[in-house]
Motif scaffolding. Sequence first.
Motif, PDB file in Angstrom:
ATOM      1  N   GLY A   1       0.785  -1.221   0.000  1.00 34.87           N
ATOM      2  CA  GLY A   1       0.000   0.000   0.000  1.00 34.87           C
ATOM      3  C   GLY A   1       0.820   1.276   0.000  1.00 34.87           C
ATOM      4  N   SER A   2       0.116   2.409  -0.141  1.00 33.62           N
ATOM      5  CA  SER A   2       0.762   3.703  -0.326  1.00 33.62           C
ATOM      6  C   SER A   2       1.609   4.130   0.863  1.00 33.62           C
ATOM      7  CB  SER A   2      -0.295   4.778  -0.609  1.00 33.62           C
ATOM      8  OG  SER A   2      -0.976   4.514  -1.814  1.00 33.62           O
ATOM      9  N   ASP A   3       1.145   3.867   2.087  1.00 30.90           N
ATOM     10  CA  ASP A   3       1.900   4.300   3.264  1.00 30.90           C
ATOM     11  C   ASP A   3       3.252   3.604   3.346  1.00 30.90           C
ATOM     12  OD1 ASP A   3      -0.008   6.070   4.047  1.00 30.90           O
ATOM     13  OD2 ASP A   3      -0.872   4.818   5.618  1.00 30.90           O
ATOM     14  N   GLN A   4       3.263   2.288   3.106  1.00 35.90           N
ATOM     15  CA  GLN A   4       4.529   1.553   3.143  1.00 35.90           C
ATOM     16  C   GLN A   4       5.447   1.979   1.989  1.00 35.90           C
ATOM     17  OE1 GLN A   4       1.657   0.133   4.015  1.00 35.90           O
ATOM     18  NE2 GLN A   4       2.221  -0.349   6.135  1.00 35.90           N
ATOM     19  N   ILE A   5       4.861   2.232   0.822  1.00 37.39           N
ATOM     20  CA  ILE A   5       5.661   2.691  -0.319  1.00 37.39           C
ATOM     21  C   ILE A   5       6.303   4.039   0.016  1.00 37.39           C
ATOM     22  CG2 ILE A   5       5.611   3.435  -2.733  1.00 37.39           C
ATOM     23  CD1 ILE A   5       3.249   1.514  -3.155  1.00 37.39           C
ATOM     24  N   ALA A   6       5.519   4.944   0.578  1.00 35.41           N
ATOM     25  CA  ALA A   6       6.040   6.271   0.922  1.00 35.41           C
ATOM     26  C   ALA A   6       7.130   6.166   1.984  1.00 35.41           C
ATOM     27  CB  ALA A   6       4.908   7.174   1.407  1.00 35.41           C
ATOM     28  N   GLY A   7       6.919   5.326   2.996  1.00 31.85           N
ATOM     29  CA  GLY A   7       7.919   5.149   4.046  1.00 31.85           C
ATOM     30  C   GLY A   7       9.193   4.529   3.516  1.00 31.85           C
ATOM     31  N   PHE A   8       9.048   3.511   2.685  1.00 30.95           N
ATOM     32  CA  PHE A   8      10.198   2.842   2.079  1.00 30.95           C
ATOM     33  C   PHE A   8      10.976   3.809   1.191  1.00 30.95           C
ATOM     34  CE2 PHE A   8      11.983   0.062  -1.309  1.00 30.95           C
ATOM     35  CZ  PHE A   8      12.746  -0.778  -0.520  1.00 30.95           C
ATOM     36  N   THR A   9      10.267   4.616   0.409  1.00 35.14           N
ATOM     37  CA  THR A   9      10.898   5.574  -0.500  1.00 35.14           C
ATOM     38  C   THR A   9      11.707   6.615   0.267  1.00 35.14           C
ATOM     39  OG1 THR A   9       9.139   5.302  -2.139  1.00 35.14           O
ATOM     40  CG2 THR A   9      10.466   7.306  -2.283  1.00 35.14           C
ATOM     41  N   THR A  10      11.121   7.202   1.303  1.00 34.96           N
ATOM     42  CA  THR A  10      11.829   8.231   2.060  1.00 34.96           C
ATOM     43  C   THR A  10      13.035   7.652   2.795  1.00 34.96           C
ATOM     44  OG1 THR A  10      10.254   7.918   3.891  1.00 34.96           O
ATOM     45  CG2 THR A  10       9.816   9.715   2.356  1.00 34.96           C
ATOM     46  N   ALA A  11      12.891   6.436   3.345  1.00 35.76           N
ATOM     47  CA  ALA A  11      14.017   5.812   4.055  1.00 35.76           C
ATOM     48  C   ALA A  11      15.185   5.553   3.108  1.00 35.76           C
ATOM     49  CB  ALA A  11      13.570   4.508   4.710  1.00 35.76           C
ATOM     50  N   MET A  12      14.896   5.123   1.889  1.00 38.00           N
ATOM     51  CA  MET A  12      15.961   4.869   0.927  1.00 38.00           C
ATOM     52  C   MET A  12      16.643   6.171   0.501  1.00 38.00           C
ATOM     53  SD  MET A  12      14.747   1.723  -1.505  1.00 38.00           S
ATOM     54  CE  MET A  12      16.422   1.488  -2.064  1.00 38.00           C
ATOM     55  N   ARG A  13      15.892   7.268   0.444  1.00 38.45           N
ATOM     56  CA  ARG A  13      16.512   8.551   0.101  1.00 38.45           C
ATOM     57  C   ARG A  13      17.457   9.001   1.216  1.00 38.45           C
ATOM     58  NH1 ARG A  13      14.794   6.770  -3.622  1.00 38.45           N
ATOM     59  NH2 ARG A  13      13.533   7.637  -5.299  1.00 38.45           N
ATOM     60  N   VAL A  14      17.053   8.820   2.464  1.00 39.22           N
ATOM     61  CA  VAL A  14      17.924   9.141   3.590  1.00 39.22           C
ATOM     62  C   VAL A  14      19.187   8.284   3.534  1.00 39.22           C
ATOM     63  CG1 VAL A  14      18.146   9.114   6.107  1.00 39.22           C
ATOM     64  CG2 VAL A  14      16.012   9.889   5.063  1.00 39.22           C
ATOM     65  N   GLU A  15      19.010   7.007   3.223  1.00 40.25           N
ATOM     66  CA  GLU A  15      20.146   6.095   3.129  1.00 40.25           C
ATOM     67  C   GLU A  15      21.104   6.521   2.024  1.00 40.25           C
ATOM     68  OE1 GLU A  15      19.816   1.561   3.230  1.00 40.25           O
ATOM     69  OE2 GLU A  15      19.961   2.011   1.095  1.00 40.25           O
ATOM     70  N   GLN A  16      20.581   6.925   0.882  1.00 38.38           N
ATOM     71  CA  GLN A  16      21.442   7.334  -0.231  1.00 38.38           C
ATOM     72  C   GLN A  16      22.315   8.520   0.149  1.00 38.38           C
ATOM     73  OE1 GLN A  16      22.078   5.971  -3.351  1.00 38.38           O
ATOM     74  NE2 GLN A  16      21.075   4.264  -2.337  1.00 38.38           N
ATOM     75  N   LEU A  17      21.766   9.451   0.909  1.00 37.10           N
ATOM     76  CA  LEU A  17      22.571  10.581   1.368  1.00 37.10           C
ATOM     77  C   LEU A  17      23.670  10.116   2.315  1.00 37.10           C
ATOM     78  CD1 LEU A  17      20.146  13.572   2.088  1.00 37.10           C
ATOM     79  CD2 LEU A  17      22.043  13.503   0.473  1.00 37.10           C
ATOM     80  N   ALA A  18      23.324   9.230   3.238  1.00 33.83           N
ATOM     81  CA  ALA A  18      24.291   8.762   4.228  1.00 33.83           C
ATOM     82  C   ALA A  18      25.435   7.995   3.593  1.00 33.83           C
ATOM     83  CB  ALA A  18      23.585   7.887   5.268  1.00 33.83           C
ATOM     84  N   LEU A  19      25.181   7.344   2.458  1.00 33.84           N
ATOM     85  CA  LEU A  19      26.192   6.488   1.842  1.00 33.84           C
ATOM     86  C   LEU A  19      27.091   7.225   0.850  1.00 33.84           C
ATOM     87  CD1 LEU A  19      24.087   3.267   1.122  1.00 33.84           C
ATOM     88  CD2 LEU A  19      25.540   3.762   3.079  1.00 33.84           C
ATOM     89  N   GLN A  20      26.842   8.505   0.610  1.00 36.64           N
ATOM     90  CA  GLN A  20      27.597   9.213  -0.419  1.00 36.64           C
ATOM     91  C   GLN A  20      29.114   9.240  -0.187  1.00 36.64           C
ATOM     92  OE1 GLN A  20      26.426   9.980  -3.415  1.00 36.64           O
ATOM     93  NE2 GLN A  20      24.656   8.943  -2.551  1.00 36.64           N
TER      94      GLN A  20
END
Length: 448
Positions: A265-284
Amino acid sequence: MLQNMTEGASLKLIIPFTVPLLIGNVFQQLYNIADIIIVGRTIGVNALAAVGAVSPLFMLTMVLTIGLSNGFTVVTGQRYGAQDMQGMRRSIATCVVLSLFFVLLIIGIMHLVIDPMLVMMNIPPELMEDAYAYVMIIVDGLLAMMAYNLLSGIMRSLGDSKTPLYFLIISSIVNIILALVFIIIFGWGVPGSAFALVIAQAFSAVLCVIYIYKRFPQLHIHRSDFQLDWPELWAHLRMGLPMAVQFSVLGLGIIILQSVCNKFGSDQIAGFTTAMRVEQLALQPMISFGIAMAVFTAQNFGARRFDRIRDAVHRCSLLTLAFSLFAAVVVFAFGEEVIGIFLDNPSPTVMEAAHLYILYTVPVYFFLSQIFIYRNACQGMGVSMIPMLSGMVELIMRSIAAIYLSVPFGYEGICMAEPIAWISCAVFVFAAYHYFVRLLEKKYTPVN
C-alpha cells in the motif's frame, strides 16, 4: 585541471579528488530528493508514492548510463595513466559513439517493455497514471543523462573531479527552481517534477561541453579519432558492458524489492521511498571513495604500479569503515527527523515503515562500504567480470530474501533483504580483489 595519480602519496591524491566528488554526488541526490520533497509536501502522499513506486525504473535507466559511461572511461583513464594521448582521444571518440548507440537502444527497449514492467511491479491503480507519466518523461530524456554522465566521467578519469561538481551544483539549483515552478505555479503535478529533472540534466551536459571545448584542447576529438575498429570497440565494450550489466542487475534487484513492497500500500511505499533517500545521502562518502578508487586504480594499472593500488585500497577501506560508522550513528540519531522533511504531517504508518527499514540496514553499512572499494578496484584493473558477478550475487540474495521473507514477516521481510545482499556481496568482492591483484601483479611484473 587534469591530475596524474601515478606519483605521490595515495591519500593525498585520493582525498582531494574525493571531496568535490562527494559534494557532487550529494547534489546529484538532490535531483531525486528535491523531487520527493516537493512532490510529497505540495501534492501529497499518493503523489510521493507514485514517484517512489517507479523510482527503481528511474534508477535502472540512470545506473545503466552511469555503468556504461564509467566502464567506457576506465579505458580513457588507463591510457592517460600510460601517457598515450592519441589513444586517449581515440578512446573519447569511441565512448561518444558507443554511448549514443546504447542510449538510443535503451530508450527503444523501455518503450517496448514499460507496460508489462509496471504491471509486474504491482503499481496500485490509483498511482498508475502519475507513475507512468513520470517514468516515461525520464526515459525520453535519457540522452541528457547519458551526455552528462559520459562527459563528467571523462573528466574524472583524467583526474578532474571539481569541474563536474560545479556544473552539478548549478544544475541541481536549476532542477529545484524548475520543479517548484512546474508543480506549484504551472500545476503540472508529478510530470512537472520529471520535466524539471530532464531539463536540469541537459543543462549540466551543455556546460560540460562548453568547458571541455574552451579549456582542454588536448581532449578535442577530430574526424581521424573516429576511425574505429573491432579491437578498439571491444576494449571499451569489455569494460562498459559488464559494468552496465552489474548496475542493471542491481537495478533489477531493487525493482523486485519495490514490487514486493508495492503490495503493502501507499503508506509503506512512501515510508520505504523516504528511508531509501535518507540512506542514499548517508552512503555518499562511501560511494565517492569507490569512484575515486576506480580512477586511481585505472591510472596506476596503466602505469603498472600495483604497490600503489594495494596501498590505496587498504587505506580507503579503513577510511570507509570510519565513514560507515559515522553514517550509522547519524542516521540512527536523526533519521526520523530527516524523514519528516519529505512529508507534511506524515502518518504513524509511514514513519514506522521508514524507521523499520533504517533499523535493519544501518548496522551493516560497513559491509556496503567495502563493496564500493573492492568492486571499483577490480573495475579499475580491468577485471570487468567481477563487478558484474558481484551484482548477480546481490540480485540473487536480495530477490530470494525479499520474496520469501516477506511471506512470514510481511514488510519487515523486505527490510531484511538489503543486509543479506550486502553481506554476501562484500564477502565475494573482497575475495575476488585479493585473488586478481596477486594474479595481475605476477603477470605484469618483469622477471629479472
